[in-house]
Design an enzyme around this catalytic site. Structure first.
Site, mmCIF file in Angstrom:
data_model
loop_
_atom_site.group_PDB
_atom_site.id
_atom_site.type_symbol
_atom_site.label_atom_id
_atom_site.label_comp_id
_atom_site.label_asym_id
_atom_site.label_seq_id
_atom_site.Cartn_x
_atom_site.Cartn_y
_atom_site.Cartn_z
ATOM 1 N N GLY A 218 0.800 -1.216 0.000
ATOM 2 C CA GLY A 218 0.000 0.000 0.000
ATOM 3 C C GLY A 218 0.829 1.260 0.000
ATOM 4 O O GLY A 218 0.356 2.327 0.396
ATOM 5 N N GLU A 259 3.969 -7.165 -0.144
ATOM 6 C CA GLU A 259 3.228 -7.473 -1.373
ATOM 7 C C GLU A 259 3.068 -6.218 -2.221
ATOM 8 O O GLU A 259 1.956 -5.737 -2.444
ATOM 9 C CB GLU A 259 1.850 -8.031 -1.018
ATOM 10 N N GLY A 261 2.503 -3.813 -5.235
ATOM 11 C CA GLY A 261 1.901 -3.860 -6.567
ATOM 12 C C GLY A 261 2.086 -2.522 -7.229
ATOM 13 O O GLY A 261 2.945 -2.324 -8.087
ATOM 14 N N TYR A 302 -12.209 5.921 -8.572
ATOM 15 C CA TYR A 302 -11.546 6.334 -7.337
ATOM 16 C C TYR A 302 -11.372 7.843 -7.196
ATOM 17 O O TYR A 302 -10.912 8.317 -6.167
ATOM 18 C CB TYR A 302 -10.144 5.711 -7.247
ATOM 19 N N CYS A 328 -20.631 6.601 -23.818
ATOM 20 C CA CYS A 328 -21.891 7.352 -23.780
ATOM 21 C C CYS A 328 -22.422 7.498 -22.362
ATOM 22 O O CYS A 328 -23.585 7.207 -22.059
ATOM 23 C CB CYS A 328 -22.913 6.690 -24.697
ATOM 24 N N TYR A 356 -3.421 -1.188 -11.898
ATOM 25 C CA TYR A 356 -4.882 -1.165 -11.825
ATOM 26 C C TYR A 356 -5.511 -0.350 -12.948
ATOM 27 O O TYR A 356 -6.511 0.323 -12.743
ATOM 28 C CB TYR A 356 -5.337 -0.644 -10.455
#
Length: 413
Positions: A218, A259, A261, A302, A328, A356
């Site tokens: 994170g 971890e 990412g 987000y 649209c 992401y």
């Protein structure tokens, strides 16, 4: 990558297109490794959900990374990419016991985050080592969508349920080999992360046979010049000191696992889109590109802010534009952005598109998903072809004789 390189990629492979810089990924991996060089045993498990292209997975494997997976499909991708089963950890949420058993049968490490499945799995497979995901009830970052360690989160076993957890372990005689937490993305305050780590250390004291403690990830990356980011080097010094002290207290050296990412791939990626229309309204100048939230959903989902550069006119005078897509529905990439003057046909470059972004792409509006290109040692390598109409209908079953076209119906008078 130079602007000229990106323009050549757009010309060669079409647009929209995702481009990833392998050198930046290596740099980020080395930076994180060096920050924790004082730890005797360190394991970085790349979070496959951030960017799961098999070539990227092979790159991570070549760096010595493990793999963090959240679905049985990611597990199989990791094995196909050459990861050893013991270098893959399976950390799902809300999946069936059958999916966890399928992953265990493949030999990967198992991480369980709820008491129900823990009891079922431990009762059936007491000899298979299991890691336990703890919810420390700590809020990381300011976005509730990506902060997953707070008290209202669906992830992890609450620290208040530790007595129940210990009873399950005692009754099933299961083997607990790891303790894990993941507070979520955008860690801004290192002291908050260290506070959560103390909760994990305290929990770990309940288990005598641990091999590793997994602190999730994170780490925040900068999204624009001057943006704040997690101070990895400071975190490395402080957590290394505390971890080494805990290992001494515990009685043996454990593996410190992360971890990462977004930290590894976000800044390595860019997204290139062509401007279809420049549209002046009574109050706004819109730059409409040949993409939308079907390809790049983070700004809409987000509220993420991605820096946008006009690489076709990088030195032109700056004007204010709202960059929007062709879906649209309202799909705005950025409102009132100051960008070098845009003309129809220009290529816009969206930064921080490595994490992401493609993995959350869809075929909404029956649009094709883009190509992916890896920039490696000064050359562009195609790592995913752009979809075609055949891809779009490949799995559809066209039951042609089920309905009669209206024009072929015979009118009855």
């Amino acid at each position: 990558m130079k602007h000229s390189d990106l323009l050549n990629i757009a010309k060669t492979y079409g647009n929209p297109v995702y481009v990833y810089d392998s050198e930046k990924i290596v740099t980020q991996f080395d930076r994180l490794t060096n920050a924790f060089k004082g730890v005797q045993k360190l394991k970085l498990n790349y979070a496959a959900k951030a960017l799961s292209n098999i070539t990227i997975l092979r790159l991570m494997n070549s760096l010595g990374s493990g793999l963090d997976t959240v679905s049985i499909q990611e597990v199989k991708l990791g094995l196909l990419a050459g990861f050893s089963p013991e270098d893959i950890i399976f950390t799902p949420n809300g999946v069936s016991l059958e999916e966890i058993e399928e992953a265990a049968a493949l030999g990967v490490r198992i991480n369980i985050d709820n008491l129900s499945v823990l009891e079922q799995f431990g009762s059936k497979h007491p000899d298979i080592p299991v890691c336990i995901r703890i919810n420390p009830h700590v809020m990381a970052g300011g976005n509730s969508n990506i902060s997953v360690g707070h008290i209202d989160s669906k992830f992890g076993i609450s620290i208040h349920q530790i007595p129940h957890l210990l009873r399950i372990v005692e009754l099933t005689k299961m083997n607990i080999n790891g303790i894990h937490m993941h507070t979520g993305s955008d860690i801004l305050d290192i002291d908050v992360f260290l506070y959560a780590s103390e909760i994990l250390f305290e929990t770990a004291k309940n288990f005598k046979g641990l091999d590793f403690i997994d602190f999730g990830s994170g780490f925040k990356v900068p999204y624009r010049e001057g943006d704040i980011e997690t101070n990895i080097e400071e975190l490395g010094k402080k957590l290394t000191t505390r971890f080494n002290a805990f290992c001494k207290e515990y009685g043996r050296e454990l593996t410190l696992a992360f971890e990462p990412g977004k930290f590894l791939v976000s800044e390595a990626g860019v997204f290139l889109a062509r401007v279809n229309v420049v549209k002046q309204t009574t109050s706004t100048v819109f730059a409409s590109v040949d993409s939308g939230f079907n390809h790049f959903i983070r700004p809409m989902l987000y509220g993420a802010s991605h820096h946008i550069v006009n690489i076709s006119n990088p030195h032109g005078r700056e004007r204010y534009y709202s960059v929007v897509g062709y879906i649209c529905e309202t799909d705005t990439f950025g409102n009132n952005r100051r960008i070098n003057e845009i003309s129809e046909g220009d290529i816009l470059c969206f930064k921080n598109a490595g994490a992401y972004c493609f993995t959350m792409a869809s075929n909404y509006n029956s649009r094709y998903r883009p190509a992916e290109v890896l920039w490696h040692k000064g050359k562009a390598v195609l790592i995913r072809e752009r979809e075609t109409f055949d891809d779009l209908i490949k799995n559809q079953v066209d039951v042609k004789d089920l309905f009669v076209p209206a024009r072929e119906k015979v009118s009855v008078k």
